[in-house]
Scaffold this motif. Structure first.
Motif, PDB file in Angstrom:
ATOM      1  N   ASP A  32     -16.675  -9.124 -13.891  1.00 41.91           N
ATOM      2  CA  ASP A  32     -17.713  -9.634 -14.778  1.00 41.91           C
ATOM      3  C   ASP A  32     -18.750 -10.481 -14.043  1.00 41.91           C
ATOM      4  OD1 ASP A  32     -16.731  -8.364 -17.013  1.00 41.91           O
ATOM      5  OD2 ASP A  32     -15.492 -10.061 -17.633  1.00 41.91           O
ATOM      6  N   GLY A  33     -18.495 -10.780 -12.762  1.00 43.04           N
ATOM      7  CA  GLY A  33     -19.410 -11.612 -11.992  1.00 43.04           C
ATOM      8  C   GLY A  33     -20.717 -10.939 -11.619  1.00 43.04           C
ATOM      9  N   GLY A  34     -20.805  -9.624 -11.741  1.00 45.31           N
ATOM     10  CA  GLY A  34     -22.045  -8.919 -11.458  1.00 45.31           C
ATOM     11  C   GLY A  34     -22.244  -8.520 -10.011  1.00 45.31           C
ATOM     12  N   GLU A  35     -21.348  -8.922  -9.108  1.00 43.92           N
ATOM     13  CA  GLU A  35     -21.520  -8.537  -7.706  1.00 43.92           C
ATOM     14  C   GLU A  35     -20.723  -7.277  -7.393  1.00 43.92           C
ATOM     15  OE1 GLU A  35     -19.494 -11.107  -4.700  1.00 43.92           O
ATOM     16  OE2 GLU A  35     -18.951 -12.309  -6.439  1.00 43.92           O
ATOM     17  N   ASP A  36     -21.069  -6.647  -6.274  1.00 44.77           N
ATOM     18  CA  ASP A  36     -20.325  -5.474  -5.836  1.00 44.77           C
ATOM     19  C   ASP A  36     -18.899  -5.878  -5.492  1.00 44.77           C
ATOM     20  OD1 ASP A  36     -22.609  -3.995  -6.130  1.00 44.77           O
ATOM     21  OD2 ASP A  36     -23.061  -3.865  -3.995  1.00 44.77           O
ATOM     22  N   CYS A  37     -17.948  -5.028  -5.830  1.00 43.89           N
ATOM     23  CA  CYS A  37     -16.537  -5.319  -5.587  1.00 43.89           C
ATOM     24  C   CYS A  37     -15.905  -4.180  -4.806  1.00 43.89           C
ATOM     25  CB  CYS A  37     -15.790  -5.493  -6.914  1.00 43.89           C
ATOM     26  SG  CYS A  37     -16.389  -6.852  -7.917  1.00 43.89           S
ATOM     27  N   ARG A  38     -15.350  -4.511  -3.651  1.00 48.98           N
ATOM     28  CA  ARG A  38     -14.621  -3.528  -2.846  1.00 48.98           C
ATOM     29  C   ARG A  38     -13.154  -3.930  -2.872  1.00 48.98           C
ATOM     30  NH1 ARG A  38     -15.392   0.494   0.588  1.00 48.98           N
ATOM     31  NH2 ARG A  38     -17.641   0.222   0.517  1.00 48.98           N
ATOM     32  N   PHE A  39     -12.329  -3.001  -3.342  1.00 55.20           N
ATOM     33  CA  PHE A  39     -10.893  -3.249  -3.430  1.00 55.20           C
ATOM     34  C   PHE A  39     -10.190  -2.459  -2.338  1.00 55.20           C
ATOM     35  CE2 PHE A  39     -12.532  -4.161  -7.643  1.00 55.20           C
ATOM     36  CZ  PHE A  39     -11.970  -5.403  -7.871  1.00 55.20           C
ATOM     37  N   LEU A  40      -9.310  -3.148  -1.618  1.00 49.40           N
ATOM     38  CA  LEU A  40      -8.576  -2.546  -0.507  1.00 49.40           C
ATOM     39  C   LEU A  40      -7.112  -2.417  -0.893  1.00 49.40           C
ATOM     40  CD1 LEU A  40     -10.985  -4.450   0.718  1.00 49.40           C
ATOM     41  CD2 LEU A  40      -9.914  -3.854   2.864  1.00 49.40           C
ATOM     42  N   ALA A  41      -6.609  -1.190  -0.868  1.00 47.74           N
ATOM     43  CA  ALA A  41      -5.210  -0.926  -1.204  1.00 47.74           C
ATOM     44  C   ALA A  41      -4.543  -0.221  -0.034  1.00 47.74           C
ATOM     45  CB  ALA A  41      -5.116  -0.070  -2.465  1.00 47.74           C
ATOM     46  N   GLY A  42      -3.268  -0.543   0.190  1.00 51.41           N
ATOM     47  CA  GLY A  42      -2.541  -0.043   1.345  1.00 51.41           C
ATOM     48  C   GLY A  42      -1.920   1.326   1.204  1.00 51.41           C
ATOM     49  N   GLY A  43      -2.009   1.933   0.027  1.00 52.29           N
ATOM     50  CA  GLY A  43      -1.564   3.306  -0.140  1.00 52.29           C
ATOM     51  C   GLY A  43      -0.067   3.527  -0.249  1.00 52.29           C
ATOM     52  N   ALA A  44       0.721   2.465  -0.330  1.00 54.12           N
ATOM     53  CA  ALA A  44       2.174   2.627  -0.447  1.00 54.12           C
ATOM     54  C   ALA A  44       2.556   2.943  -1.892  1.00 54.12           C
ATOM     55  CB  ALA A  44       2.893   1.364   0.023  1.00 54.12           C
ATOM     56  N   MET A  45       3.784   3.412  -2.066  1.00 55.22           N
ATOM     57  CA  MET A  45       4.295   3.623  -3.425  1.00 55.22           C
ATOM     58  C   MET A  45       4.452   2.262  -4.096  1.00 55.22           C
ATOM     59  SD  MET A  45       7.101   6.701  -3.172  1.00 55.22           S
ATOM     60  CE  MET A  45       7.973   6.205  -1.708  1.00 55.22           C
ATOM     61  N   GLY A  46       4.573   2.257  -5.404  1.00 56.03           N
ATOM     62  CA  GLY A  46       4.789   1.019  -6.132  1.00 56.03           C
ATOM     63  C   GLY A  46       3.482   0.318  -6.469  1.00 56.03           C
ATOM     64  N   PHE A  47       3.400  -0.963  -6.143  1.00 52.32           N
ATOM     65  CA  PHE A  47       2.257  -1.767  -6.550  1.00 52.32           C
ATOM     66  C   PHE A  47       0.941  -1.248  -5.988  1.00 52.32           C
ATOM     67  CE2 PHE A  47      -0.659  -5.390  -6.232  1.00 52.32           C
ATOM     68  CZ  PHE A  47      -0.759  -5.704  -7.577  1.00 52.32           C
ATOM     69  N   GLN A  76       1.698   8.827   6.692  1.00 51.68           N
ATOM     70  CA  GLN A  76       2.368   7.804   5.884  1.00 51.68           C
ATOM     71  C   GLN A  76       3.349   8.394   4.868  1.00 51.68           C
ATOM     72  OE1 GLN A  76      -0.171   4.944   3.923  1.00 51.68           O
ATOM     73  NE2 GLN A  76       1.425   4.253   2.575  1.00 51.68           N
ATOM     74  N   THR A  77       3.038   9.537   4.314  1.00 56.01           N
ATOM     75  CA  THR A  77       3.845  10.085   3.225  1.00 56.01           C
ATOM     76  C   THR A  77       5.048  10.892   3.701  1.00 56.01           C
ATOM     77  OG1 THR A  77       2.468  12.056   3.075  1.00 56.01           O
ATOM     78  CG2 THR A  77       1.869  10.189   1.663  1.00 56.01           C
ATOM     79  N   LEU A  78       5.272  10.941   4.999  1.00 55.98           N
ATOM     80  CA  LEU A  78       6.417  11.672   5.536  1.00 55.98           C
ATOM     81  C   LEU A  78       7.711  11.159   4.912  1.00 55.98           C
ATOM     82  CD1 LEU A  78       7.032  13.865   7.647  1.00 55.98           C
ATOM     83  CD2 LEU A  78       7.489  12.027   9.271  1.00 55.98           C
ATOM     84  N   GLY A  79       8.452  12.043   4.279  1.00 54.49           N
ATOM     85  CA  GLY A  79       9.705  11.667   3.630  1.00 54.49           C
ATOM     86  C   GLY A  79       9.558  11.231   2.178  1.00 54.49           C
ATOM     87  N   TRP A  80       8.341  11.185   1.660  1.00 57.88           N
ATOM     88  CA  TRP A  80       8.141  10.810   0.262  1.00 57.88           C
ATOM     89  C   TRP A  80       8.520  11.984  -0.641  1.00 57.88           C
ATOM     90  CZ3 TRP A  80       2.982   7.805  -0.861  1.00 57.88           C
ATOM     91  CH2 TRP A  80       2.934   6.640  -0.107  1.00 57.88           C
ATOM     92  N   PRO A  81       8.894  11.699  -1.896  1.00 57.03           N
ATOM     93  CA  PRO A  81       9.135  12.788  -2.846  1.00 57.03           C
ATOM     94  C   PRO A  81       7.814  13.478  -3.212  1.00 57.03           C
ATOM     95  CG  PRO A  81       9.427  10.640  -3.907  1.00 57.03           C
ATOM     96  CD  PRO A  81       9.171  10.373  -2.453  1.00 57.03           C
ATOM     97  N   PRO A  82       7.876  14.754  -3.563  1.00 56.44           N
ATOM     98  CA  PRO A  82       6.646  15.510  -3.869  1.00 56.44           C
ATOM     99  C   PRO A  82       5.766  14.862  -4.936  1.00 56.44           C
ATOM    100  CG  PRO A  82       8.513  17.003  -3.691  1.00 56.44           C
ATOM    101  CD  PRO A  82       9.071  15.607  -3.615  1.00 56.44           C
ATOM    102  N   TRP A  83       6.368  14.293  -5.981  1.00 49.79           N
ATOM    103  CA  TRP A  83       5.553  13.677  -7.043  1.00 49.79           C
ATOM    104  C   TRP A  83       4.749  12.496  -6.504  1.00 49.79           C
ATOM    105  CZ3 TRP A  83       6.310   8.577  -7.930  1.00 49.79           C
ATOM    106  CH2 TRP A  83       7.537   8.029  -7.551  1.00 49.79           C
ATOM    107  N   ALA A  84       5.314  11.738  -5.570  1.00 50.96           N
ATOM    108  CA  ALA A  84       4.611  10.579  -5.000  1.00 50.96           C
ATOM    109  C   ALA A  84       3.483  11.032  -4.074  1.00 50.96           C
ATOM    110  CB  ALA A  84       5.588   9.681  -4.256  1.00 50.96           C
ATOM    111  N   ILE A  85       3.720  12.111  -3.333  1.00 46.24           N
ATOM    112  CA  ILE A  85       2.683  12.648  -2.451  1.00 46.24           C
ATOM    113  C   ILE A  85       1.512  13.162  -3.276  1.00 46.24           C
ATOM    114  CG2 ILE A  85       2.141  14.466  -0.780  1.00 46.24           C
ATOM    115  CD1 ILE A  85       5.066  14.206   0.217  1.00 46.24           C
ATOM    116  N   GLU A  86       1.812  13.836  -4.378  1.00 44.36           N
ATOM    117  CA  GLU A  86       0.748  14.357  -5.251  1.00 44.36           C
ATOM    118  C   GLU A  86      -0.109  13.211  -5.794  1.00 44.36           C
ATOM    119  OE1 GLU A  86       0.591  16.304  -9.641  1.00 44.36           O
ATOM    120  OE2 GLU A  86       1.989  17.243  -8.239  1.00 44.36           O
ATOM    121  N   ARG A  87       0.525  12.157  -6.223  1.00 46.23           N
ATOM    122  CA  ARG A  87      -0.185  10.985  -6.744  1.00 46.23           C
ATOM    123  C   ARG A  87      -1.040  10.336  -5.649  1.00 46.23           C
ATOM    124  NH1 ARG A  87       3.403   6.488  -9.821  1.00 46.23           N
ATOM    125  NH2 ARG A  87       1.683   5.289 -10.682  1.00 46.23           N
ATOM    126  N   TYR A  88      -0.464  10.188  -4.461  1.00 43.08           N
ATOM    127  CA  TYR A  88      -1.141   9.617  -3.298  1.00 43.08           C
ATOM    128  C   TYR A  88      -2.384  10.444  -2.944  1.00 43.08           C
ATOM    129  CZ  TYR A  88      -1.663   8.752   1.794  1.00 43.08           C
ATOM    130  OH  TYR A  88      -2.131   8.487   3.049  1.00 43.08           O
TER     131      TYR A  88
END
Length: 171
Positions: A32-47, A76-88
């Motif tokens: 709501d502040g009106g400025e540009d917002c860049r969000f950085l996410a680490g790409g892991a499962m979960g949060f 990074q996704t090596l060994g992840w379940p297929p559903w998690a890779i699809e989401r990623y």
């Protein structure tokens, strides 16, 4: 404004909706502040996944929002379940930018990614459960705090304190 996310990889189904609601509630004032917002996410499962998906939903209402995935390695996704890779892959395809902090996996590449998140943020939104003394989430939070970067810990918003002073998770 640049905001990174860090949190636990395992979040129960019962917890998920409450975490996502708390995250949206924490993000709205920043947007709501009106400025540009860049969000950085680490790409892991979960949060990380919940945070990235929340940003993508909010980007529809706030065109100033950008999502940058900061990934520890190409495989990074090596060994992840297929559903998690699809989401990623779905998230990665919608990201505004993808940064790899190393080409291949090596012992310590996750911590390198975590340092990058902290070093390139103005604020951190975390999901760090009480009494967690170590791990990637704790490491990232500590990196942010050591650099004077404010940390909003959503886990604190999802705890009730009982009459005897003990903590109880809100189910």
């Amino acid at each position: 404004m640049r905001c990174c996310f860090t949190g636990h990889r395992v979040i129960s189904t019962a917890e998920r909706d409450k975490v996502q609601a708390a995250l949206t509630e924490a993000l709205e004032p920043l947007l709501d502040g009106g400025e540009d917002c860049r969000f950085l996410a680490g790409g892991a499962m979960g949060f990380d996944t919940i945070a990235a998906e929340t940003v993508l939903v909010l980007r529809e209402r706030y065109p100033r929002v950008q999502l940058t995935l900061v990934l520890p390695c190409v495989n990074q996704t090596l060994g992840w379940p297929p559903w998690a890779i699809e989401r990623y892959e779905r998230i990665r395809a919608q990201a505004d930018e993808v940064i790899y902090t190393s080409k291949e996996y090596y012992d310590g590449c996750m911590l390198r990614r975590d340092r990058y998140l902290a070093e390139n943020s103005d604020i951190c939104i975390a999901y760090l459960r009480p009494r967690i003394a170590r791990g990637g989430t704790r490491y990232t939070v500590d990196c942010c705090l050591n650099q004077g970067i404010p940390v909003i810990n959503l886990a604190q918003r999802l705890i009730m304190v009982s009459d005897d002073g003990g903590e109880n998770w809100i189910p």
